[in-house]
Design an enzyme around this catalytic site. Structure first.
Site, mmCIF file in Angstrom:
data_model
loop_
_atom_site.group_PDB
_atom_site.id
_atom_site.type_symbol
_atom_site.label_atom_id
_atom_site.label_comp_id
_atom_site.label_asym_id
_atom_site.label_seq_id
_atom_site.Cartn_x
_atom_site.Cartn_y
_atom_site.Cartn_z
ATOM 1 N N SER A 21 0.959 -1.225 0.021
ATOM 2 C CA SER A 21 -0.361 -0.046 -0.439
ATOM 3 C C SER A 21 0.814 1.739 -0.045
ATOM 4 C CB SER A 21 -1.182 0.063 1.319
ATOM 5 O OG SER A 21 -0.165 0.128 1.945
ATOM 6 N N HIS A 31 -0.298 5.380 7.137
ATOM 7 C CA HIS A 31 0.285 5.295 6.594
ATOM 8 C C HIS A 31 0.407 6.619 7.123
ATOM 9 C CE1 HIS A 31 -2.201 1.891 5.095
ATOM 10 N NE2 HIS A 31 -1.400 1.173 4.308
ATOM 11 N N ASP A 47 -3.002 7.694 8.664
ATOM 12 C CA ASP A 47 -3.732 7.172 8.940
ATOM 13 C C ASP A 47 -3.229 5.925 10.598
ATOM 14 O OD1 ASP A 47 -2.579 5.057 8.043
ATOM 15 O OD2 ASP A 47 -4.066 4.737 7.119
#
Length: 365
Positions: free
Chosen positions: A60, A343, A340
């Site tokens: 991600s 990330h 978050d």
């Protein structure tokens, strides 16, 4: 819902991971962040080259759309204004590296498979998928070996030609989810980490060799970020300190990456073919700086994320059974390094990218 301990909540978070990437779990010692003001480097803008293609493999931190259906609001509120498959409020690492190398963020593999438009292949392709790793992880999504096989299949189908690869660069960003998966399956025991790291580096080396053998002349591989500084861990220290034990694990990973991959491949090739992007140093340096370019933006050096759940039972983007939002977003994401629990925000990635430019300059030459 009954209150859970922090440890149990972290385990449940990792086991139920559907749309976010988990990098760390254990709470270890402390690493104090010393803060000071510093002007960040300005981003360099370059004209896009129609020749250079970027092929992205990873998780991600590099995914720009392969998880489009799994990334909910408020992800994407800064860019492009709605959820677009990026695990951030806006741009991620790929979006900064691509233009610096003289191209644009390439189309995601899943989006291209749906459209089949050759016009979308101009800038390469992104195979990275949130939640994945070098090996299988807690999500049923393509690991790196599978991602490379997707790439190989496209070459066999003549989607990309040898000419396309002559002027290409591969970006590889992986391994955090491999460590998170191990921690969950082994009750957070760090004793097996050295063996796991050796296995990860060994498999990563095989995959990198295949990418080179397929015709990509240069590969940029990210080192492990300081896992112990992710908000998932620093929350225990009121977002002021990092977990030293997890950061030590990151350092060991990076040491082997340097010794077993970078030096070995480049010595055998007698020329630079593998380049390391030092995320560890870039994260640590960016976290200890305040950004003040354009004269109006200040980067919070605390490790507190912008988007958080309203309780330990919820995460950024979660809703309850009635559909009510169960998360809170800070007033201005530009003041946060982390978006978050895992990330960086777009602002955070910009700060990290600024620290990586010297490494990228060598790749671009």
């Amino acid at each position: 819902m009954a209150q859970r301990t922090l440890f149990t909540s972290l385990l449940i978070f990792l086991c139920l991971i559907l749309f976010t990437e988990a990098h760390a779990l254990i709470i270890g010692g402390k690493l104090q962040l010393h803060r000071h003001d510093h002007h960040s480097r300005r981003r360099h803008h370059h004209e896009h080259s129609s020749d250079l293609k970027l092929f992205v493999f990873g998780d991600s931190y590099a995914d720009t759309g392969n998880c489009r259906n799994s990334v909910p609001g408020p992800y994407g509120i800064t860019f492009p204004g709605k959820p677009a498959g990026r695990f951030s409020d806006g741009r991620v690492l790929t979006d900064y590296i691509a233009p610096y190398l003289g191209t644009k963020s390439p189309v995601s593999y899943k989006n291209w498979r749906k459209s089949g438009k050759r016009s979308q292949l101009k800038y390469g392709m992104n195979f990275a998928h949130g939640g994945t790793g070098v090996f299988n992880t807690l999500v049923d999504e393509p690991n790196m070996t599978t991602q490379v096989k997707f790439f190989q299949q496209l070459l066999e189908e003549k989607v990309f030609t040898k000419h396309d690869l002559n002027s290409s660069v591969a970006l590889v960003s992986l391994a955090g989810n491999d460590y998170a998966t191990y921690l969950v399956k082994n009750n957070s025991d760090l004793q097996g980490f050295p063996g796991l790291t050796k296995a990860i580096i060994g498999q990563l080396a095989m995959n990198l060799k295949l990418i080179l053998d397929l015709g990509v002349p240069k590969i940029a591989v990210t080192s492990m970020e300081p896992m112990g500084c992710l908000p998932q861990l620093s929350a225990v220290y009121s977002y002021k300190n990092c977990s030293e034990s997890l950061n030590s694990a990151s350092k060991f990973h990076n040491q082997l990456l340097q010794q077993e991959i970078l030096q070995t491949f480049n010595n055998e090739s007698k020329r630079p073919v593998i380049f390391t992007l030092d995320l560890y140093s870039a994260f640590m340096s960016a976290l200890m700086k305040k950004e003040n370019h354009s004269g109006n933006v200040e980067l919070k050096t605390s490790l507190q994320p912008c988007c958080v759940g309203v309780s330990k039972d919820y995460l950024c983007g979660n809703a309850d059974k009635s559909g009510k939002k169960r998360y809170i977003v800070c007033e201005n994401p530009k003041l946060s390094f982390f978006w978050d629990n895992i990330h960086p925000s777009q602002n955070g990635w910009h700060a990290v990218f600024s620290e990586l430019q010297s490494s990228l300059r060598i790749i671009r030459e």
